[in-house]
Design a protein around this motif. Structure first.
Motif, PDB file in Angstrom:
ATOM      1  N   ALA A   1      79.615  -3.938 -23.399  1.00  0.00           N
ATOM      2  CA  ALA A   1      78.622  -4.679 -24.184  1.00  0.00           C
ATOM      3  C   ALA A   1      77.199  -4.167 -23.967  1.00  0.00           C
ATOM      4  CB  ALA A   1      78.694  -6.167 -23.833  1.00  0.00           C
TER       5      ALA A   1
ATOM      6  N   HIS B   1      74.173  -1.322 -22.575  1.00  0.00           N
ATOM      7  CA  HIS B   1      73.940   0.065 -22.977  1.00  0.00           C
ATOM      8  C   HIS B   1      74.300   1.063 -21.884  1.00  0.00           C
ATOM      9  CE1 HIS B   1      70.206  -1.472 -21.232  1.00  0.00           C
ATOM     10  NE2 HIS B   1      69.934  -0.246 -20.866  1.00  0.00           N
TER      11      HIS B   1
ATOM     12  N   THR C   1      79.515   2.360 -25.358  1.00  0.00           N
ATOM     13  CA  THR C   1      78.610   1.293 -24.951  1.00  0.00           C
ATOM     14  C   THR C   1      78.124   0.529 -26.187  1.00  0.00           C
ATOM     15  OG1 THR C   1      76.862   2.937 -24.992  1.00  0.00           O
ATOM     16  CG2 THR C   1      77.779   2.408 -22.843  1.00  0.00           C
ATOM     17  N   ASN C   2      77.433  -0.571 -25.946  1.00  0.00           N
ATOM     18  CA  ASN C   2      76.880  -1.414 -27.024  1.00  0.00           C
ATOM     19  C   ASN C   2      77.936  -2.061 -27.903  1.00  0.00           C
ATOM     20  OD1 ASN C   2      74.105  -0.753 -26.413  1.00  0.00           O
ATOM     21  ND2 ASN C   2      74.573   1.280 -27.238  1.00  0.00           N
ATOM     22  N   VAL C   3      79.171  -2.108 -27.412  1.00  0.00           N
ATOM     23  CA  VAL C   3      80.245  -2.720 -28.188  1.00  0.00           C
ATOM     24  C   VAL C   3      80.730  -3.971 -27.460  1.00  0.00           C
ATOM     25  CG1 VAL C   3      82.589  -2.456 -29.057  1.00  0.00           C
ATOM     26  CG2 VAL C   3      81.011  -0.523 -29.167  1.00  0.00           C
TER      27      VAL C   3
END
Ligand SMILES: Cc1cc2nc3c(=O)[nH]c(=O)nc-3n(C[C@H](O)[C@H](O)[C@H](O)COP(=O)(O)OP(=O)(O)OC[C@H]3O[C@@H](n4cnc5c(N)ncnc54)[C@H](O)[C@@H]3O)c2cc1C
Ligand SMILES: Cc1cc2nc3c(=O)[nH]c(=O)nc-3n(C[C@H](O)[C@H](O)[C@H](O)COP(=O)(O)OP(=O)(O)OC[C@H]3O[C@@H](n4cnc5c(N)ncnc54)[C@H](O)[C@@H]3O)c2cc1C
Ligand code: FES
Lengths: 471, 278
Positions: free
Chosen positions: A175, A177, A213-215
């Motif tokens: 979730a 970075h 990342t960022n998911v």
């Protein structure tokens, strides 16, 4: 009996280290490591190994170190533990392997943690990491079988590494970075340099692990999406990261940060380098941290290092001996001049006319007789209210289950406290093909416990895939 | 790294940007937001999802340059890459058939009400939009709001376009005309959301606001975005950002938004000196 005493690890002096964020212990040099390793009695029945949650062959790696075989030592460790540079630094060895060392009765157990760290750091400095040749495991369609992993904390990283070594395509979705979970956002630089976490993550990539990342699993992609996209199994390792607050008046005044918020600003977003980094943190001269666990010690010690901060308090409602943090961390904190306000409980946060924290109102507590469980209960002393002038309050009171993902999966069984019900031996959840481990199934625990769960889950996922999927 | 596919200047300091982010677009819905980090040393900046294109995987945001992060983002151009973008975050707006809905947007709250108005209308509601700006030069998205509303009222403080006055004046006038209003949705500066909520409380109309508390992770992990709703503390990134406007403690929200005022100035000055030095 070993004659020599346990060799202390040299460290930065307290007065010096509170001015920087560099690592506190220097670690052993070659001769220190050889000396400490040579104290090991090489027991016939090495009980230390039982004390290790992932059963590293401690006796063997220490023997190799005392014989000067550093490459052999790190190989031995890595058979059981893929993150030794991390664990050598942050594991509570005093309650695990070192608690089982036969030399404990002399008061001088082998410093297993420092030796593990030494071996790992030696490897990083001297050996070239090479990608091992791995044969991909393929499904009926001839394509490599894919496993999705939610969360890149120690649990997720371990599952990914183990599965990659077995030949599966492991894809981690994170979730934030940066990958690493608490290792990057929680544990401070001076206890665990971020370069080490980065190195471990890079090694996983070399093994073929993919990290997105960022998911947010459950938001960006649902678990159903992942299965639809061809993942054959999913591991959930999203941690316990939702902070608890004190639930006292004034807690939403400006200058009150949960320990998670404070540490995330500092560690993940580098607020201690503001304005070179854009994320700010506002600390005044006096900071109060509430709680006495490891997280509280971290928050207090980070505060102490921040420029402009003069006085840092730990406020804890029980006495010194009940403090849940590692002794070593408590001692480090005391050396650094952190003031321990024990048998003290906050009842209200006070603020100035602009809504910034100005003081914390507390009561004195008294310990009652231990109850059946042996733990002393505490009681407020009537009329003992007093205030401590502070500019910041940092509650470090533990975490609750992060519900972001768990409540978005139909049929996933949770326990009363909201954690995922997973078989501790396999990580199996109430849904076939979905596994879970680490803090999201046990509640806040340790790095090594999360890794242990990851290892068992990876083995179970392998068995599940062999039975159900692979060609 | 995520590519900027489109950049448009809407007013002097408001920009629209398209960013290639299929992971955000796949399940994006009205009311969701993203967190963008412009460059590697940057902050995590929450911005509402204005629109998205499932086919190309592009998500659109509209932002006003108010401080260091939005200024840095605004300096980036088509073809550049933002360091990170995470989403979709927050609960999406709860869409159902309410009947007659009035959506109220102020300033950069307008991009937030656009997809909500569209989804409400698709669900069979009759949608009236009220958008408010200080003056006509700051007005944005009039055409777009018309395309998703049954009626649009633009209000400017100085009367330079549309009706003169605040959005609350326009809302009150609409109410006084007699039509039944089943739901009001308001997104914009805190003062505006507060004023709308106070008005609709008197009028007895259910009102939903989208709160812009300061955020960090946006995943429920830090609690920095906590807001008081009735007698409960909620995390606006995961429990919101939409809440019942009649229960929000707006004064607390206003106060908390100023937590880093001094630092924001230091940061912007630092950035300007840096730019001047280049
Ligand atoms: C400040 C602090 C200090 C500590 N010190 C020590 C120590 O010294 N020694 C020790 O052994 N233990 C320590 N611990 C505990 C230890 O760090 C944890 O037990 C361990 O990290 C748990 O690992 P995990 O993999 O289960 O989860 P985490 O490390 O919490 O990682 C979970 C990851 O999942 C991500 N995530 C969450 N939701 C989603 C989603 N929906 N989709 C994708 N990703 C998601 C999160 O962003 C996070 O990166 C400490 C903890 C803290 C907070
Ligand atoms: C869920 C959510 C959705 C948002 N959507 C949008 C959007 O679609 N478009 C847009 O332009 N902005 C939006 N915002 C506000 C945006 O996040 C802030 O403007 C931005 O973080 C400011 O960062 P900065 O570094 O540029 O300015 P800073 O230096 O941080 O602040 C400059 C000024 O802006 C104010 N400010 C800072 N943060 C906020 C905030 N969260 N809300 C209101 N004022 C703030 C400060 O008080 C200060 O006066 C949203 C905020 C949230 C929480
Ligand atoms: S932004 Fe951290 S919990 Fe909401």
């Amino acid at each position: 009996m070993a004659k020599k005493e346990r060799l202390k690890v040299r460290q930065q002096a307290a007065a010096e280290r509170t001015k920087n964020f560099d690592e506190v212990p220097f670690g052993y040099d070659d001769s220190e490591a050889a000396d400490e390793a040579s104290r090991c009695l090489q027991c016939k029945n090495p009980t230390c190994i039982e004390g290790c949650p992932v059963n590293i062959n401690i006796k063997e790696f220490i023997r190799q170190l005392s014989a000067g075989d550093k490459a052999g030592a790190i190989k031995t460790i890595k058979q059981s533990n893929s993150l030794p540079a991390v664990c050598g630094r942050v594991c509570p060895q005093e309650t695990q392997c070192e608690a089982k060392c036969v030399l404990l009765k002399t008061g001088q157990p082998i410093n297993i943690g420092a030796l593990e760290r030494y071996a790992a750091d030696w490897e990083a400095a001297n050996l070239k990491t090479e990608a091992p040749k791995i044969k991909p495991v393929t499904g009926a369609d001839g394509k490599q079988i894919k496993v999705a992993i939610a969360g890149s904390g120690p649990a997720g990283l371990t599952v990914a590494g183990e599965l990659a070594k077995l030949g599966y395509k492991a894809v981690i979705f994170e979730a934030l970075h940066l990958a690493g979970g608490v290792l990057v956002y929680g544990i401070p630089e001076f206890r665990l340099p971020k370069a080490i976490v980065k190195r471990e993550v890079e090694y996983l990539k070399l093994l073929g692990v993919e990290i997105e990342t960022n998911v947010l699993v459950g938001k960006s992609y649902t678990i159903d999406d992942l299965f639809a996209d061809g993942f054959s199994a999913v591991f959930i390792g999203v941690g316990a990261g939702t902070p608890s607050f004190m639930n006292i008046p004034g807690e939403n005044y400006k200058g009150v940060y949960s320990s998670n918020e404070f540490l995330t600003r500092m560690n993940l977003l580098k607020a201690y380098k503001f304005p070179e980094y854009d994320t700010p943190v506002k600390l005044g001269k006096k900071v109060a941290v509430v709680g006495a666990g490891n997280v509280a010690m971290d928050a207090a010690r980070v505060s102490k290092r921040f420029k402009g901060v003069e006085e840092v308090h730990i406020i804890y409602r029980r006495s010194d001996k009940e403090m849940p943090a590692r002794r070593e961390e408590i001692e480090h904190a005391k050396e650094e001049g952190i003031i321990m306000d024990l048998l003290t409980n906050p009842v209200q946060v006070l603020a100035d006319e602009n809504g910034f924290v100005s003081a914390i109102k507390c009561v004195k507590m008294t310990l009652c007789e231990p109850d059946a469980s042996g733990r002393c209960s505490v009681k407020a002393i009537a009329g003992s209210e007093f205030t401590i002038e502070v500019d910041n309050v940092i509650p470090a009171l533990g975490t609750k289950a992060n519900e972001l993902l768990t409540t978005n999966v139909k049929g996933l069984k949770l326990n009363r406290r909201g954690y995922i019900e997973a078989d501790p031996e396999t990580g199996e959840t109430s849904i076939p093909g979905i596994f879970a481990g680490g803090d999201i199934s046990t509640g806040a625990a340790t790095v090594i416990a999360a890794m242990g769960a990851g290892k068992k889950s990876a083995a179970a996922i392998d068995r599940y895939l062999k039975k159900n999927i692979s060609a | 790294m995520y590519k900027i596919t489109l950049k448009r200047q809407l007013t002097k300091d408001i920009k629209l940007m398209g960013i290639l982010a299929p992971h955000v677009v796949r399940n994006a819905k009205a009311g969701n937001f993203v967190i963008v980090i412009p460059g590697e040393t940057g902050e995590r900046v929450p911005l509402t999802i204005y629109d998205w294109d499932k086919e190309s995987g592009v998500v659109y945001i509209i932002f006003q340059e108010v401080g260091v992060s939005t200024v840095k983002l605004g300096m980036m151009n088509e073809g550049d890459f933002v360091y990170s973008i995470a989403g979709p975050l927050g609960r999406h707006f709860h869409i159902e058939k309410y009947g007659n809905v009035v959506v109220v947007g102020g300033g950069v709250g307008v991009p937030a009400i656009f997809p909500i108005a569209r989804a409400l209308r698709d669900a069979g509601n009759s949608v009236t939009s009220i958008t408010g700006f200080r003056t006509s030069e700051l007005s944005i998205l009039e055409k777009e709001m018309k395309s998703v509303s049954d009626a649009v009222i633009v209000a400017t403080n100085d009367g330079s376009s549309g009706t003169k006055g605040l959005v609350t004046d326009a809302l009150k006038a609409l109410y006084d005309k007699g039509g039944k209003i089943d739901l009001v949705v308001a997104v914009g500066p805190v003062v505006m959301m507060k004023a709308v909520s106070e008005l609709t409380k008197q009028l007895g109309i259910k009102t939903i606001v989208s709160l812009n508390a300061l955020m960090l992770d946006g995943t429920g992990m830090c609690g920095g975005c906590r807001v008081t709703i009735g007698d409960k503390v909620k995390f606006s990134c995961v429990d919101g950002p939409d809440f019942d406007g009649h229960l929000v403690d707006f004064n607390e929200l206003t106060s908390r938004l100023s937590a880093f005022k001094a630092e924001e100035k230091i940061s912007l000055d630092h950035c300007k000196i840096h730019l001047a030095g280049r």
